[in-house]
Design a protein around this motif. Structure first.
Motif, PDB file in Angstrom:
ATOM      1  N   MET A  75       0.847  -1.205   0.000  1.00  0.00           N
ATOM      2  CA  MET A  75       0.000   0.000   0.000  1.00  0.00           C
ATOM      3  C   MET A  75       0.880   1.253   0.000  1.00  0.00           C
ATOM      4  N   ALA A  76       1.968   1.226   0.793  1.00  0.00           N
ATOM      5  CA  ALA A  76       2.863   2.390   0.854  1.00  0.00           C
ATOM      6  C   ALA A  76       3.482   2.649  -0.519  1.00  0.00           C
ATOM      7  N   ALA A  77       3.866   1.559  -1.225  1.00  0.00           N
ATOM      8  CA  ALA A  77       4.465   1.719  -2.546  1.00  0.00           C
ATOM      9  C   ALA A  77       3.446   2.308  -3.515  1.00  0.00           C
ATOM     10  N   GLU A  78       2.217   1.794  -3.476  1.00  0.00           N
ATOM     11  CA  GLU A  78       1.179   2.311  -4.368  1.00  0.00           C
ATOM     12  C   GLU A  78       0.835   3.769  -4.064  1.00  0.00           C
ATOM     13  N   LEU A  79       0.981   4.139  -2.809  1.00  0.00           N
ATOM     14  CA  LEU A  79       0.698   5.524  -2.428  1.00  0.00           C
ATOM     15  C   LEU A  79       1.870   6.455  -2.759  1.00  0.00           C
ATOM     16  N   GLU A  80       2.971   5.851  -3.205  1.00  0.00           N
ATOM     17  CA  GLU A  80       4.178   6.602  -3.548  1.00  0.00           C
ATOM     18  C   GLU A  80       4.578   7.553  -2.428  1.00  0.00           C
ATOM     19  N   ILE A  81       4.713   6.995  -1.244  1.00  0.00           N
ATOM     20  CA  ILE A  81       5.150   7.774  -0.084  1.00  0.00           C
ATOM     21  C   ILE A  81       6.556   8.325  -0.359  1.00  0.00           C
ATOM     22  N   GLY A  82       6.716   9.625  -0.137  1.00  0.00           N
ATOM     23  CA  GLY A  82       8.007  10.251  -0.474  1.00  0.00           C
ATOM     24  C   GLY A  82       8.893  10.457   0.747  1.00  0.00           C
ATOM     25  N   SER A  83      10.144  10.853   0.498  1.00  0.00           N
ATOM     26  CA  SER A  83      11.098  11.127   1.586  1.00  0.00           C
ATOM     27  C   SER A  83      10.647  12.362   2.357  1.00  0.00           C
ATOM     28  N   PRO A  84      10.950  12.464   3.639  1.00  0.00           N
ATOM     29  CA  PRO A  84      11.617  11.463   4.474  1.00  0.00           C
ATOM     30  C   PRO A  84      10.647  10.426   5.033  1.00  0.00           C
ATOM     31  N   TRP A  85       9.377  10.482   4.613  1.00  0.00           N
ATOM     32  CA  TRP A  85       8.350   9.621   5.187  1.00  0.00           C
ATOM     33  C   TRP A  85       8.566   8.164   4.803  1.00  0.00           C
ATOM     34  N   LYS A  86       9.039   7.982   3.566  1.00  0.00           N
ATOM     35  CA  LYS A  86       9.305   6.638   3.064  1.00  0.00           C
ATOM     36  C   LYS A  86      10.306   5.918   3.984  1.00  0.00           C
ATOM     37  N   GLY A 125      -1.637  -3.709  14.636  1.00  0.00           N
ATOM     38  CA  GLY A 125      -2.544  -3.389  13.517  1.00  0.00           C
ATOM     39  C   GLY A 125      -2.761  -1.891  13.410  1.00  0.00           C
ATOM     40  N   GLU A 126      -3.131  -1.256  14.510  1.00  0.00           N
ATOM     41  CA  GLU A 126      -3.400   0.179  14.523  1.00  0.00           C
ATOM     42  C   GLU A 126      -2.102   0.979  14.403  1.00  0.00           C
ATOM     43  N   ARG A 127      -0.999   0.385  14.857  1.00  0.00           N
ATOM     44  CA  ARG A 127       0.271   1.119  14.745  1.00  0.00           C
ATOM     45  C   ARG A 127       0.714   1.182  13.280  1.00  0.00           C
ATOM     46  N   PHE A 128       0.504   0.096  12.544  1.00  0.00           N
ATOM     47  CA  PHE A 128       0.788   0.117  11.098  1.00  0.00           C
ATOM     48  C   PHE A 128      -0.122   1.124  10.384  1.00  0.00           C
ATOM     49  N   SER A 129      -1.416   1.053  10.670  1.00  0.00           N
ATOM     50  CA  SER A 129      -2.360   1.857   9.877  1.00  0.00           C
ATOM     51  C   SER A 129      -2.154   3.357  10.094  1.00  0.00           C
ATOM     52  N   THR A 130      -1.926   3.766  11.356  1.00  0.00           N
ATOM     53  CA  THR A 130      -1.776   5.205  11.606  1.00  0.00           C
ATOM     54  C   THR A 130      -0.455   5.729  11.034  1.00  0.00           C
ATOM     55  N   LEU A 131       0.584   4.881  11.117  1.00  0.00           N
ATOM     56  CA  LEU A 131       1.870   5.296  10.546  1.00  0.00           C
ATOM     57  C   LEU A 131       1.726   5.513   9.036  1.00  0.00           C
ATOM     58  N   LEU A 132       1.056   4.551   8.388  1.00  0.00           N
ATOM     59  CA  LEU A 132       0.888   4.642   6.938  1.00  0.00           C
ATOM     60  C   LEU A 132       0.087   5.890   6.562  1.00  0.00           C
ATOM     61  N   MET A 133      -1.004   6.139   7.262  1.00  0.00           N
ATOM     62  CA  MET A 133      -1.829   7.311   6.944  1.00  0.00           C
ATOM     63  C   MET A 133      -1.053   8.604   7.176  1.00  0.00           C
ATOM     64  N   MET A 134      -0.332   8.661   8.278  1.00  0.00           N
ATOM     65  CA  MET A 134       0.444   9.866   8.594  1.00  0.00           C
ATOM     66  C   MET A 134       1.456  10.125   7.476  1.00  0.00           C
ATOM     67  N   CYS A 135       2.150   9.069   7.028  1.00  0.00           N
ATOM     68  CA  CYS A 135       3.147   9.241   5.971  1.00  0.00           C
ATOM     69  C   CYS A 135       2.486   9.677   4.664  1.00  0.00           C
ATOM     70  N   VAL A 137      -0.455  11.323   4.243  1.00  0.00           N
ATOM     71  CA  VAL A 137      -0.991  12.686   4.331  1.00  0.00           C
ATOM     72  C   VAL A 137       0.148  13.699   4.212  1.00  0.00           C
ATOM     73  N   ASN A 138       1.257  13.434   4.892  1.00  0.00           N
ATOM     74  CA  ASN A 138       2.400  14.346   4.796  1.00  0.00           C
ATOM     75  C   ASN A 138       2.992  14.379   3.389  1.00  0.00           C
ATOM     76  N   THR A 139       3.034  13.210   2.730  1.00  0.00           N
ATOM     77  CA  THR A 139       3.530  13.170   1.350  1.00  0.00           C
ATOM     78  C   THR A 139       2.673  14.076   0.457  1.00  0.00           C
ATOM     79  N   GLN A 140       1.395  14.149   0.785  1.00  0.00           N
ATOM     80  CA  GLN A 140       0.486  15.000   0.012  1.00  0.00           C
ATOM     81  C   GLN A 140       0.656  16.488   0.355  1.00  0.00           C
ATOM     82  N   GLY A 141       1.584  16.788   1.238  1.00  0.00           N
ATOM     83  CA  GLY A 141       1.867  18.184   1.565  1.00  0.00           C
ATOM     84  C   GLY A 141       0.988  18.757   2.665  1.00  0.00           C
ATOM     85  N   ILE A 142       0.271  17.897   3.369  1.00  0.00           N
ATOM     86  CA  ILE A 142      -0.575  18.382   4.468  1.00  0.00           C
ATOM     87  C   ILE A 142       0.098  17.960   5.773  1.00  0.00           C
ATOM     88  N   ASP A 143       0.174  18.891   6.687  1.00  0.00           N
ATOM     89  CA  ASP A 143       0.821  18.604   7.959  1.00  0.00           C
ATOM     90  C   ASP A 143      -0.007  17.646   8.813  1.00  0.00           C
TER      91      ASP A 143
END
Ligand code: ASP
Ligand code: MG
Length: 467
Positions: A75-86, A125-135, A137-143
């Protein structure tokens, strides 16, 4: 400030996560606090890995951890999470996976596991999901920033179904979500649902489906404007859609109606969820992530246009019910008969779903997973006992039911061809419940739905009484 809670099926793919992120941005100026469940079936998969490890199948347990890791990685790859979040995502998920493997190795060696360790494992489970969402959202330029729920949600040490300690948690919630006055530089907090920690600092969880609870506790502590629960259904429905394919969304309902329904099978809300919100009258809105345009269901304490609401709001049922019938010919004289019966239930921690009594008999309905033998053994010392199985409770819910004359007559006229037992109208008169044969669930629900929802306009004109 609003609380937005997204369930597992709302974040089960990269596309679903993008969609949720869009919903979050669209509400950004209302200062959302985001609460997430685990992605898709991750909690079930973690529990399956525990079971495999406990059975000594370490390889199977490891394979299941690997697939959880790969699922989030892809999912992270498909979302193209960028640095430094990746990099952050890779580092953290690597640590999560290493810890999971370690824990499961221990379980498989011991072939045993404590509830405390179960909580530690399922919390990932929740630790993975929140980390992924946080990364993302930030990749999208939103704090956005991650909030570790174990730092503010204090609970009892009843692991796997820990109870929140509100007095301890509230000040922690208030200091954790210290929100700015202006939205100039608002960073969106993303917190795990379901997870807490004990006073000793061990990870705990609030029981299956507990993320709703997290959302409403945060909402109550911060006196949120509203709590939005986003899942994969349009809202609370007039009946189970697997029986009534044209069941409709109930646009507005009271807390009392919603909690009756939650206990009787509406699978949208966790029953305890709404309690913190009830006390502060914070509205709860149910929305569908797959259909964000639909109105959803709004739950609050009261509605000004109360009288215009429907008579029967919803028809719910609970299957897998067994009924214990007690008769005592001497009950009329025996003032302590009921007390003795309830003491037995209490000793065995049996939660009765429905109780009905007459001078000489008592019927008690409860879930089929309760072993009735010890109850029968004790009760037969002072009463005759018989059991009925494969029963179901049907429950009609609606605040306005009490204002309509002849409603029970109308209901049971519709059901004249079915066996009906234990008719009971709760003291609140928000519900009317009765017991039927499990095999009759479909026709009974259909008959009632046709009667009250196809013809409802006609019916409400005919029977409305003033006052
Ligand atoms: N992930 C947890 C569960 O599946 C909590 C939740 O979804 O609310 O039960
Ligand atoms: Mg879940």
């Amino acid at each position: 400030m609003i609380v937005l809670k997204f369930g597992g099926s709302s974040i089960n793919s990269s596309q679903a996560i993008r969609n949720v992120a869009d919903i979050i941005y669209s509400k950004r100026n209302r200062h959302p606090i985001v609460v997430l469940s685990a992605c898709g079936d991750t909690t079930d998969n973690l529990l399956a890995s525990i079971k495999a490890a406990r059975d000594g199948e370490f390889e199977t347990a490891l394979a299941s951890v690997d697939s959880i890791y790969t699922y989030h990685q892809s999912m992270a790859a498909e979302l193209e999470i960028g640095s430094p979040w990746k990099e952050k995502f890779e580092e953290e998920t690597g640590r999560f996976t290493a810890e999971l493997r370690e824990l499961l190795r221990g379980v498989s060696l011991l072939r045993d596991i404590s509830r405390k360790s179960i909580d530690r494992i399922v919390s990932f489970g929740e630790r993975f999901s929140t980390l992924l969402m946080m990364c993302h959202v930030n990749t999208q330029g939103i704090d956005a920033h991650l909030v570790e729920s174990r730092e503010f949600m204090k609970t009892t040490d009843e692991h796997t179904r820990a109870k929140p300690l509100l007095e301890e948690s509230e000040p922690l919630i208030q200091s954790t979500f210290n929100l700015p006055e202006d939205d100039g530089n608002y960073s969106i907090p993303i917190a795990q649902g379901f997870i807490g920690s004990t006073l000793e600092g061990d990870i705990s969880t609030l029981g299956r489906g507990g993320s709703d609870y997290t959302a409403s506790i945060i909402g109550a502590a911060l006196e949120a404007e509203t709590i939005e629960i986003w899942s994969d259904v349009d809202g609370i429905l007039t009946a189970d859609p697997t029986i009534i394919d044209h069941a409709r969304v109930i646009k507005e309902m009271t807390f009392r109606e919603a909690s009756e329904l939650a206990y009787f099978g509406a699978r949208v809300l966790h029953p305890d969820t709404i309690l913190p919100a009830v006390e502060l009258d914070i509205p709860i809105q149910i929305y569908n992530t797959r259909n964000p345009e639909s109105d959803g269901s709004l739950i609050r304490r009261d509605f000004p246009d109360h009288q215009e609401q429907k008579v029967v709001k919803s028809i719910a049922y609970k299957e897998g019910i067994q009924v214990l019938n007690l008769t005592s010919t001497r009950m009329f004289q025996a003032h302590d008969f009921l007390r003795k019966v309830f003491e037995v239930l209490d000793r065995h921690q049996v939660v009765a779903d429905l109780v009905s009594t007459s001078e000489v008999s008592v019927s008690i309905a409860f879930a089929k997973d309760v072993d009735p033998q010890p109850l029968i053994h004790e009760i037969s010392k002072f009463s005759t006992v018989s059991m009925e199985n494969r029963k179901a409770i049907v429950c009609l819910v609606g605040e306005n039911m009490r204002a309509y004359k002849g409603l029970p007559g109308r209901i049971f006229k519709e059901l004249e061809n079915f066996h009906i037992n234990m008719i009971s109208q709760g003291a609140s008169e928000v519900n009317l419940s009765f017991v039927i044969d499990e095999a009759d669930i479909e026709p009974v629900v259909r008959t009632l739905h046709d009667a009250f929802f196809a013809e409802e306009e006609k019916y409400s004109q005919r029977t409305m009484v003033s006052g």
